[in-house]
Enzyme design. Structure first.
Site, short mmCIF file in Angstrom:
data_model
loop_
_atom_site.label_atom_id
_atom_site.label_comp_id
_atom_site.label_asym_id
_atom_site.label_seq_id
_atom_site.Cartn_x
_atom_site.Cartn_y
_atom_site.Cartn_z
N SER A 15 0.81 -1.21 0.00
CA SER A 15 0.00 0.00 0.00
C SER A 15 0.85 1.27 0.00
O SER A 15 1.51 1.58 -0.98
CB SER A 15 -0.97 -0.04 1.19
OG SER A 15 -1.91 0.99 1.13
N ASP B 141 10.00 5.51 -10.38
CA ASP B 141 9.57 6.08 -11.66
C ASP B 141 10.33 7.35 -12.03
O ASP B 141 10.52 7.64 -13.21
CB ASP B 141 8.06 6.38 -11.61
CG ASP B 141 7.22 5.13 -11.80
OD1 ASP B 141 7.81 4.03 -11.92
OD2 ASP B 141 5.97 5.24 -11.83
N LYS C 144 -0.71 -4.23 -3.15
CA LYS C 144 -2.01 -3.71 -2.69
C LYS C 144 -2.18 -2.28 -3.17
O LYS C 144 -1.56 -1.36 -2.64
CB LYS C 144 -2.13 -3.76 -1.17
CG LYS C 144 -3.49 -3.28 -0.66
CD LYS C 144 -3.55 -3.26 0.85
CE LYS C 144 -4.93 -2.83 1.34
NZ LYS C 144 -5.29 -1.46 0.92
#
Length: 533
Positions: free
Chosen positions: A284, A295, A309
């Site tokens: 999460s 990224d 998740k």
């Protein structure tokens, strides 16, 4: 009528855009409830019936939409809000008795003179030692509204009789940083156990301290085993690491338009090397932070593929204090990767995913990981290949080390033998330990679990019905001695000591240090191209 009130309350909780218009399906549900409670041959508990119905409906949706009772909601709130009202101790159940591991600095118990090693025998005239009381029940008796008092009788080693304490409850902080220290002269380490309401402030305090006092140049954030928490805590930390305007995460769902979180103009650690440690239990909010860093090529991700998740749960408060956590959207990393792993084969298969990863060899061998080309994405700055489709794939894979484990080690962990033996040892030797190891470094450098302590462990294991095989004991002995030392160190000093000791066998951290101290490897993993190439 109760069913109608419940539906009305849910509609109201969903906001002004929800129109209270009863569908045929909702009427059908109400009629079924009315028929059962009114006509069934035996009396029924309507509350339990309704709860069972809600749970069954949510199970048809996804693995993370769930129902929570009022007590579960309160406990969840305490864990994430960062504080609760109580007496300020950490304890463990040892042979049906609450054993104080440590008192929280500045808390009510410490002020009254309670100490690590105390055993709680009575709480407000109620015997709680030597009987079948759970840790949850003890916790419930100790906690209460601040300003109220609780009377304890405790047994302390070396003292005759029971010692009385009258403690006034107060607000007790819950910390989400388990350890923060310099692992070498240039590199700071922060172990985050969860993302709570106070996590960001804790993080800033520790990082600023290491920058100003220790001249920290590089940072390792340990998210191994961090199951998540508040998304806002993760995005605020990401904001400290990324450049202004860079996308951190976005959410989107059928009825939820795209919502973006971007880095603002205040940054604490936007320069300097950065490594984030993850494993199969990082979930999460942990994945949001790791995904954003990856990224934007801001740092290196080390470890194993994270849990996966990435569903956004919206809380729907019900009239009795219970709650529905309803999935309304998905999390996506800045490049558009979905964090959520598939759940189309049902909740049972979803729950078995980690076991399947182990069986397929993913946790021990990088070559066992096969991802489809359709899941490929490319980082923004260095155009590295990253993958979506469930969890965050690390830039540097660390296999799960199974060589130190054995059935014997598994059994003593499962039955709580290790912490109990460590607690007994400290209780019997607390003064000698305090006199010998006045400083944490002295303990870390000199203490070793000797043969007598291992003999005590074997005896306690036998009392629990665990077979002590010589071969298995020898196989796991280095790990057992390390864990005993860490547990004893935690009781003498604090939780940070525990991690300083166990990190000596933390393969991900040791590999991270190699990477962070090797410019060429660090840049290579980030896809930084050499000048002129």
């Amino acid at each position: 009528m109760k069913r109608f009130l419940l539906v009305t309350a849910v509609m109201a909780a969903l906001g002004a855009h929800a129109q209270i218009k009863m569908s045929d399906e909702a009427r059908k549900l109400m009629l079924a409830d009315y028929a059962i409670t009114s006509l069934y041959v035996d009396s029924v508990d309507e509350s339990s019936l309704v709860e069972a119905g809600i749970r069954a409906m949510l199970e048809e949706l996804d693995p993370h939409s769930s129902y929570m009772t009022r007590d579960e909601v309160r406990e969840m709130s305490e864990n994430l809000e960062g504080n609760f009202d109580g007496i300020g101790i950490q304890f463990m159940m040892q042979r049906d008795t609450a054993y104080v591991l440590q008192t929280i600095a500045g808390g009510p118990s410490e002020k009254c003179g309670m100490a690590a090693g105390d055993k709680i025998v009575f709480i407000n005239d109620t015997l709680v030692a030597g009987i079948d009381k759970t840790a949850s029940e003890i916790k419930g008796m100790l906690r209460g509204k601040r300003g109220t008092t609780v009377n304890l009788l405790v047994k302390r080693s070396g003292e005759k009789g029971l010692l009385p304490f009258k403690i006034t409850r107060d607000q007790i902080p819950l910390y989400s940083i388990d350890a923060a220290y310099m692992v070498d002269k240039r590199t700071g380490y922060v172990k985050l156990s969860r993302f709570a309401a106070t996590t960001f402030e804790e993080f800033v305090e520790e990082v600023v301290k290491m920058i100003r006092l220790k001249r920290m140049k590089s940072l390792i954030i340990d998210l191994q085993g961090n199951g998540g928490g508040y998304m806002s805590a993760a995005t605020r930390i990401a904001n400290m690491l990324l450049d202004k305007g860079e996308l951190i995460v976005y959410t989107e769902g059928r009825r939820s338009p795209r919502n973006e979180e971007r880095a603002a103009d205040r940054g604490l650690f936007r320069d300097g090397k950065l490594i984030i440690l993850i494993d199969e239990n990082s979930a999460s909010a942990s994945e949001i932070l790791a995904g954003a860093v990856q990224d934007w090529d801001r740092g290196v991700i080390v470890g194993r593929r994270s849990f996966g998740k990435g569903l956004v749960q919206r809380p729907v408060q019900l009239p009795d204090g219970s709650m529905i956590k309803l999935t309304t959207a998905r999390y996506f990393t800045p490049t558009g990767r979905s964090i959520q792993r598939p759940y189309d084969k049902g909740n049972k298969a979803y729950g078995m995913d980690l076991i399947e990863r182990y069986n397929h060899g993913e946790l021990v061998c990088a070559d066992s990981i096969h991802l489809a080309d359709s899941l490929k994405f490319y980082t923004f700055k260095n155009r590295r290949t990253v993958y979506g489709g469930g969890g965050i794939m690390p830039d540097c894979f660390i296999p799960l080390d199974t060589t130190r484990y054995s059935d014997f080690h598994r059994d003593i962990i499962a039955k709580g033998v290790l912490p109990r033996v460590a607690a007994d040892y400290v209780e019997a030797n607390r003064k000698a330990l305090s006199d010998t190891y006045r400083k944490e470094n002295d303990f870390m450098e000199s203490f070793d679990a000797d043969d007598a302590l291992i003999a005590s462990l074997c005896k306690a294991s036998g009392e629990e019905g665990i077979t002590v095989g010589t071969e298995e004991l020898e196989h796991s002995l280095p790990l057992i001695k390390l864990q005993l030392k860490a547990l004893i160190g935690r009781e003498i000093f604090d939780s940070s000591t525990y991690f300083k000791i166990t990190n000596a066998a933390n393969d991900a951290l040791l590999r991270a240090l190699e990477i962070i101290n090797d410019d060429a490897e660090y840049n290579s993993l980030l896809g930084v191209k050499e000048k002129g190439k």
